[in-house]
Enzyme design. Sequence first.
Site, PDB file in Angstrom:
ATOM      1  CG  ASP A 224      -1.980   0.787   1.245  1.00  0.00           C
ATOM      2  OD1 ASP A 224      -2.916   0.878   0.362  1.00  0.00           O
ATOM      3  OD2 ASP A 224      -2.031   1.838   2.240  1.00  0.00           O
ATOM      4  CD  GLU A 283      -2.550   2.452  -3.596  1.00  0.00           C
ATOM      5  OE1 GLU A 283      -3.315   3.211  -3.621  1.00  0.00           O
ATOM      6  OE2 GLU A 283      -1.798   2.482  -2.230  1.00  0.00           O
TER       7      GLU A 283
HETATM    8  C1  GLC Z   1      -4.083   3.211  -0.417  1.00  0.00           C
HETATM    9  C2  GLC Z   1      -5.217   2.462  -0.272  1.00  0.00           C
HETATM   10  C3  GLC Z   1      -6.636   3.159  -0.192  1.00  0.00           C
HETATM   11  C4  GLC Z   1      -6.218   3.972   1.162  1.00  0.00           C
HETATM   12  C5  GLC Z   1      -4.978   4.511   1.327  1.00  0.00           C
HETATM   13  C6  GLC Z   1      -4.364   4.790   2.919  1.00  0.00           C
HETATM   14  O1  GLC Z   1      -4.402   4.140  -1.484  1.00  0.00           O
HETATM   15  O2  GLC Z   1      -5.581   1.813  -1.617  1.00  0.00           O
HETATM   16  O3  GLC Z   1      -7.732   2.519  -0.006  1.00  0.00           O
HETATM   17  O4  GLC Z   1      -7.432   4.713   1.674  1.00  0.00           O
HETATM   18  O5  GLC Z   1      -3.849   3.654   0.751  1.00  0.00           O
HETATM   19  O6  GLC Z   1      -4.229   3.690   3.304  1.00  0.00           O
END
Ligand code: GLC
Length: 562
Positions: A224, A283
């Site tokens: 993440d 991500e």
């Molecule tokens: C990432 C996740 C999202 C979350 C953010 C903070 O972007 O995909 O859903 O709100 O991280 O953890």
Amino acid sequence: MGAAGRQARGSSTEAFRFGPDWWQRGVVYQIYPRSFADSDGDGVGDLPGIIAHLDHLGPAGLGVDAIWLSPIYPSPGRDIGYDVSDHSAIDPRFGTEADFDRLVREAHRRGIRVVLDLVMNHTSDEHPWFRASRGSRDGPMAHWYLWREPSGVDRAGRPLPPNNWVSWFGGPAWTYDPQRGQFYHHTFLAEQPELDWRVPAVEAAQLEMVGHWLERGVDGFRLDTFNVFLKHPETPSNPTRRGRTAWTRQIHDHDYDQPDLPELLTRFRAVIDAAPATMSVGELFVGSTEGAAALTTDRHLVFDWELLTRPWSASAFRAALRRRERAFGRDRWPTVVLSNHDQPRHASRLADSVGATGPARDAIAKATAVLELTVRGTPFLYYGEELGMGDVMVPPEESIDAPASRVAPDFLWWDRSRSRTPMPWSAGPGGGFTTGTPWLRLGHDVDERNVAAQSADPDSVLRAYCRLLTARAELPSVQDGTLEVVRTTDPDVLGYRRVGSGPEVLVLIGFADRDHPVAVPRPKRGGGWRPVVGTHRDLPERLVHGSTYTLRPYEGIVAVRG
Ligand code: GLC
Ligand code: MG
């Protein structure tokens, strides 16, 4: 690796259709656990629910190679699971520790690998680490989070934040803690305090946690917001510029994308590479395709958002593919993402982008599936997309997305609840998702758009996904080949070829609601094309170079040289 994990992976290797390079050849399916299947009637999806529906995902159904589970750890739920209070345990609302081990075993038995979502940038403010850190300025965890002194006080004597950084979820990125007399940093909600990855004990604790999941048989991780882990060590203010929102009025030089991130990733990779056949996917938090490519390494993929932002137009996708090919080059492997739990679902998003309704909507969903499953990169499907499921309008009072409640002229946001609604398995009030009251409403079309109904209809979106996934597994060039955009005379046709370790593959997709005559290109090494799969069940027998094939409205076709 511990005995249990070795056993979990080793005992079932024959079930996996791809070896260690599955991260490149295979297809990943994202499950939002709260919304997939509820086994105990509490209205919240859970692990036994997932286990009960593995056949929908395994060889008897779609035939995907891995599932990625959005967070399943204990969480106060401010950011619905992305605020974790214990990274090494299963949230009891999803089941027991034994349920998790059973899920891994049952998935592996069907040739499905398991990818966990690691939220390592921040914790919940209820995490014991943060409690300890906030409680003492000189305890062992005192510096595990980004604590900074106020930069001064305002006229009323209130402490001022250490710098100008802002939160992605609106407001300042710093919250004052009166107990400690200092500010702590959070890129997201105030309930998601940011860890300081520059503290060696933090990194060691995180990597130990990763090792623990590997021992339990996990095959990979989604990281993440991984490009936010490191900030500039001195936390200077960001330069500013003109922009529409507080976030875009800064040049984010110092609060993410720091130059020493690749070294941190290498240390993380060393841990997961010690286990066989593992992968990771990062991500990318607000970044370009070029930024995603730069952080991609062998077995470490990075999401880029190029395809996810395009409207339903052949020229828009052509441009996106060209940009991706330029950025990733031959040596870096991209991902293919059209939907996820943070974005509007693509079936409705793309249809809406051209005002398509009724049957055209599902026709576009099928044509999109052809694209998604045949362009270069590892596809990440989002649960429900195989039904052509769209966003569900959730009234504001039912919304569960915290930032959605804060939308203001200076803070643009959308309600992510809409793309997180329960999976419809069958007709009826709970849609086969739950016997109780679902935690979030189901779509109004659940009686027609569900797994049971679409399984019985050979022309459904679901059956098209099944056909495409089966064909994909037998097309090595789609799994590992290069992508070259093919010139087509009709601007509404997207065409590309894939050249890899199997016979060359040609893909043609008609984006308009009309017939599209296209001149069939020549295979690189001569010969003709044999169509193997497409949006429509009736395929032409051959595509002959030099002749014209007329794609029907929203028809996509995949053909192999031969
Ligand atoms: C990432 C996740 C999202 C979350 C953010 C903070 O972007 O995909 O859903 O709100 O991280 O953890
Ligand atoms: Mg439940």
